[in-house]
Design a protein around this motif. Structure first.
Motif, PDB file in Angstrom:
ATOM      1  N   GLY A  83      21.662  17.205  16.712  1.00 43.09           N
ATOM      2  CA  GLY A  83      21.876  18.188  17.775  1.00 43.09           C
ATOM      3  C   GLY A  83      21.928  17.594  19.196  1.00 43.09           C
ATOM      4  O   GLY A  83      22.231  18.253  20.280  1.00 43.09           O
ATOM      5  N   ASP A  84      22.057  16.254  19.442  1.00 39.73           N
ATOM      6  CA  ASP A  84      22.117  15.723  20.602  1.00 39.73           C
ATOM      7  C   ASP A  84      23.097  14.740  20.662  1.00 39.73           C
ATOM      8  O   ASP A  84      23.385  13.991  19.811  1.00 39.73           O
ATOM      9  CB  ASP A  84      20.775  14.803  20.632  1.00 39.73           C
ATOM     10  N   ALA A 130       5.616   9.294  21.500  1.00 35.95           N
ATOM     11  CA  ALA A 130       5.735   8.152  20.305  1.00 35.95           C
ATOM     12  C   ALA A 130       4.468   8.010  19.660  1.00 35.95           C
ATOM     13  O   ALA A 130       4.805   8.057  18.345  1.00 35.95           O
ATOM     14  CB  ALA A 130       6.254   6.862  21.023  1.00 35.95           C
ATOM     15  N   ALA A 131       3.455   8.132  20.056  1.00 32.04           N
ATOM     16  CA  ALA A 131       2.182   7.741  19.444  1.00 32.04           C
ATOM     17  C   ALA A 131       1.777   8.973  18.468  1.00 32.04           C
ATOM     18  O   ALA A 131       1.693   8.854  17.284  1.00 32.04           O
ATOM     19  CB  ALA A 131       1.316   7.370  20.505  1.00 32.04           C
ATOM     20  N   GLU A 132       2.025  10.173  19.121  1.00 30.48           N
ATOM     21  CA  GLU A 132       1.782  11.287  18.667  1.00 30.48           C
ATOM     22  C   GLU A 132       2.851  11.720  17.197  1.00 30.48           C
ATOM     23  O   GLU A 132       2.027  12.083  16.240  1.00 30.48           O
ATOM     24  CB  GLU A 132       2.296  12.542  19.289  1.00 30.48           C
ATOM     25  N   THR A 165      14.857  17.926  25.077  1.00 30.13           N
ATOM     26  CA  THR A 165      13.623  18.323  24.795  1.00 30.13           C
ATOM     27  C   THR A 165      13.645  18.817  23.348  1.00 30.13           C
ATOM     28  O   THR A 165      12.797  18.900  22.662  1.00 30.13           O
ATOM     29  CB  THR A 165      12.749  19.202  25.911  1.00 30.13           C
ATOM     30  N   THR A 166      14.723  19.613  23.264  1.00 29.40           N
ATOM     31  CA  THR A 166      14.735  20.399  21.950  1.00 29.40           C
ATOM     32  C   THR A 166      15.149  19.663  20.843  1.00 29.40           C
ATOM     33  O   THR A 166      15.129  20.099  19.743  1.00 29.40           O
ATOM     34  CB  THR A 166      16.079  21.438  22.066  1.00 29.40           C
ATOM     35  N   THR A 167      15.628  18.364  20.988  1.00 31.12           N
ATOM     36  CA  THR A 167      15.792  17.288  19.726  1.00 31.12           C
ATOM     37  C   THR A 167      14.880  16.457  19.593  1.00 31.12           C
ATOM     38  O   THR A 167      14.878  15.681  18.433  1.00 31.12           O
ATOM     39  CB  THR A 167      17.439  16.987  20.004  1.00 31.12           C
ATOM     40  N   MET A 168      13.828  16.308  20.465  1.00 31.48           N
ATOM     41  CA  MET A 168      12.807  15.405  20.327  1.00 31.48           C
ATOM     42  C   MET A 168      12.167  15.654  18.878  1.00 31.48           C
ATOM     43  O   MET A 168      11.899  14.600  18.258  1.00 31.48           O
ATOM     44  CB  MET A 168      11.714  15.532  21.420  1.00 31.48           C
ATOM     45  N   PRO A 169      11.749  17.021  18.556  1.00 30.40           N
ATOM     46  CA  PRO A 169      11.307  16.945  17.207  1.00 30.40           C
ATOM     47  C   PRO A 169      11.704  16.385  15.914  1.00 30.40           C
ATOM     48  O   PRO A 169      11.007  16.210  14.975  1.00 30.40           O
ATOM     49  CB  PRO A 169      11.201  18.734  16.884  1.00 30.40           C
ATOM     50  N   VAL A 188      11.498   2.500  16.338  1.00 29.11           N
ATOM     51  CA  VAL A 188      11.516   2.626  17.897  1.00 29.11           C
ATOM     52  C   VAL A 188      12.140   3.871  18.198  1.00 29.11           C
ATOM     53  O   VAL A 188      13.314   4.259  17.956  1.00 29.11           O
ATOM     54  CB  VAL A 188      12.318   1.409  18.268  1.00 29.11           C
ATOM     55  N   VAL A 189      11.670   4.635  19.308  1.00 28.20           N
ATOM     56  CA  VAL A 189      12.267   5.647  20.052  1.00 28.20           C
ATOM     57  C   VAL A 189      12.282   5.374  21.562  1.00 28.20           C
ATOM     58  O   VAL A 189      11.492   4.757  22.055  1.00 28.20           O
ATOM     59  CB  VAL A 189      11.213   6.836  19.795  1.00 28.20           C
ATOM     60  N   GLY A 190      13.507   6.220  22.085  1.00 26.87           N
ATOM     61  CA  GLY A 190      13.424   6.057  23.232  1.00 26.87           C
ATOM     62  C   GLY A 190      14.587   7.113  23.966  1.00 26.87           C
ATOM     63  O   GLY A 190      14.822   8.113  23.085  1.00 26.87           O
ATOM     64  N   GLY A 191      14.540   7.382  25.031  1.00 26.06           N
ATOM     65  CA  GLY A 191      15.625   8.529  25.621  1.00 26.06           C
ATOM     66  C   GLY A 191      14.784   9.021  26.937  1.00 26.06           C
ATOM     67  O   GLY A 191      13.350   9.186  26.740  1.00 26.06           O
TER      68      GLY A 191
END
Ligand code: B12
Length: 212
Positions: free
Chosen positions: A98-99, A186-188, A150-154, A175-178
Motif C-alpha cells: 500500500g506504500d 517497533a516494540a509494540e 500511518t495507514t500502512t504501518m499496521p 528491523v523497521v523504519g520510516g
C-alpha cells in the motif's frame, strides 16, 4: 559549506541535471560522498518534506525533487566509501503493501551495500505474503521494512505476526523504519530493531558483526 547547500537547493528545485553536475563537481574537488549524501541530498529532501507538510509545494514539485534525489543517489553510489566489513550479512528490504515511498528504503540499501552487506531489494508495495515467503525461502539474517504512511504501518505488525505463526522468527532480526515509525511502535509490534537513520543502523551492524 556552500557546496552542500547548493546541492540541497537543486533537490528542492527539482533540477536533476544540476544535481548531477554539482555532485560530480564536488566529488572531483574531493568532497566525501557520504557527506554529500547527508548534508546535501538528505537535507534537501527533508526540506521538501517540510514544505510539503506546510503545503508550500504540491505533488508535481515533490516528484521533481524525488527525481533529482534519485539521480543524485545514483551519481554518488559508486563513490561511497566501500568497505567489506559486513560481507557476511544478508538483508532483505522492502516498502510495505500500500506504500509507494522508496527514497528512505533506497538510502538504507545504498548505505548498507557500501559496507559490503548483501542487500536484496523487494521493492515497494510488498505484500505480507511476499515478505513471509521470502524469509521462508531465503532465510536472511535481517528483514527490513519501510513505511511512510500511518495507514500502512499496521502491515508491519501483520508481517511479524505471520512470521511468528509460521515459526520463522528464530535467527531473524526484523528491523523497521520510516517517517511515522517510532521506538515505541517497533516494540509494540514485536520488531527487533528500529532506526531513524541508515548511518546509525550501519554502526549497529558493524558493532554486532565486529570480529571478536
Ligand atoms: C516524497 C514524498 C512522496 C512521493 C514519493 C516518491 C518516492 N519515490 O518515494 C510521492 C509524491 C509519490 C508521494 C505520494 C504520496 N504521499 Co508522500 N511524501 C513524500 C514526502 C514529501 C517525503 C518522503 C521522503 O522521501 N523523505 C526523505 C527520506 C530520506 O526520508 P524517509 O523516507 O523518512 O527515510 C528516512 C528515515 O525514515 C529512515 N528510513 C526510511 N525507511 C526505513 C527503513 C528502515 C528499515 C530503516 C532502518 C530506516 C528507514 O531512513 C531515511 C533516511 O534518514 C513525505 C513527507 C515526510 N515528512 O516524510 C510525504 C508523506 C510521507 N506523504 C504523504 C501522503 C499522504 C502521500 C499520498 C497519500 C499523497 C496523496 N494525497 O496522493 C501519496 C501516497 C502514495 C502511496 N500509496 O504511497 C504523507 C503521509 C501522512 C500520513 N500520516 O501517513 C506525508 C508525511 C506528507 C504529509 N505531511 O502529509 N509522497
Amino acid at each position: 559549506m556552500y557546496e552542500y547547500e547548493a546541492i540541497s537547493q537543486t533537490v528542492i528545485d527539482g533540477d536533476t541535471e544540476r544535481t548531477i553536475q554539482l555532485i560530480e563537481k564536488a566529488l572531483k574537488q574531493g568532497f566525501l560522498a557520504e557527506k554529500i549524501l547527508e548534508e546535501g541530498l538528505i537535507i534537501g529532501m527533508n526540506s521538501v518534506a517540510d514544505k510539503f507538510k506546510h503545503q508550500k509545494v504540491m505533488i508535481p514539485e515533490v516528484l521533481r525533487s524525488t527525481r533529482a534525489m534519485h539521480a543524485g543517489m545514483v551519481t554518488l553510489n559508486s563513490s561511497l566509501q566501500k568497505s567489506h566489513k559486513l560481507e557476511e550479512t544478508t538483508v532483505f528490504i522492502g516498502t510495505v503493501a500500500g506504500d509507494l515511498h522508496d527514497i528512505g528504503k533506497n538510502l538504507v540499501k545504498m548505505v548498507l551495500a557500501s559496507s559490503g552487506v548483501e542487500v536484496i531489494d523487494l521493492g515497494i508495495d510488498v505484500s505480507v505474503k511476499k515478505f513471509v515467503q521470502t524469509v521462508r525461502k531465503e532465510k536472511p539474517q535481517y528483514l527490513m521494512m519501510s513505511s511512510l504512511l500511518t495507514t500502512t504501518m499496521p502491515v508491519m505488525r501483520e508481517v511479524i505476526e505471520e512470521l511468528e505463526n509460521r515459526n520463522l522468527r528464530s535467527g531473524l532480526k526484523v528491523v523497521v523504519g520510516g517517517g511515522p515509525i517510532t521506538d515505541l511502535f517497533a516494540a509494540e509490534i514485536g520488531a527487533d530493531l528500529y532506526f531513524d537513520d541508515p548511518f546509525r543502523l550501519r554502526e549497529y551492524l558493524m558493532e554486532q558483526h565486529r570480529p571478536r
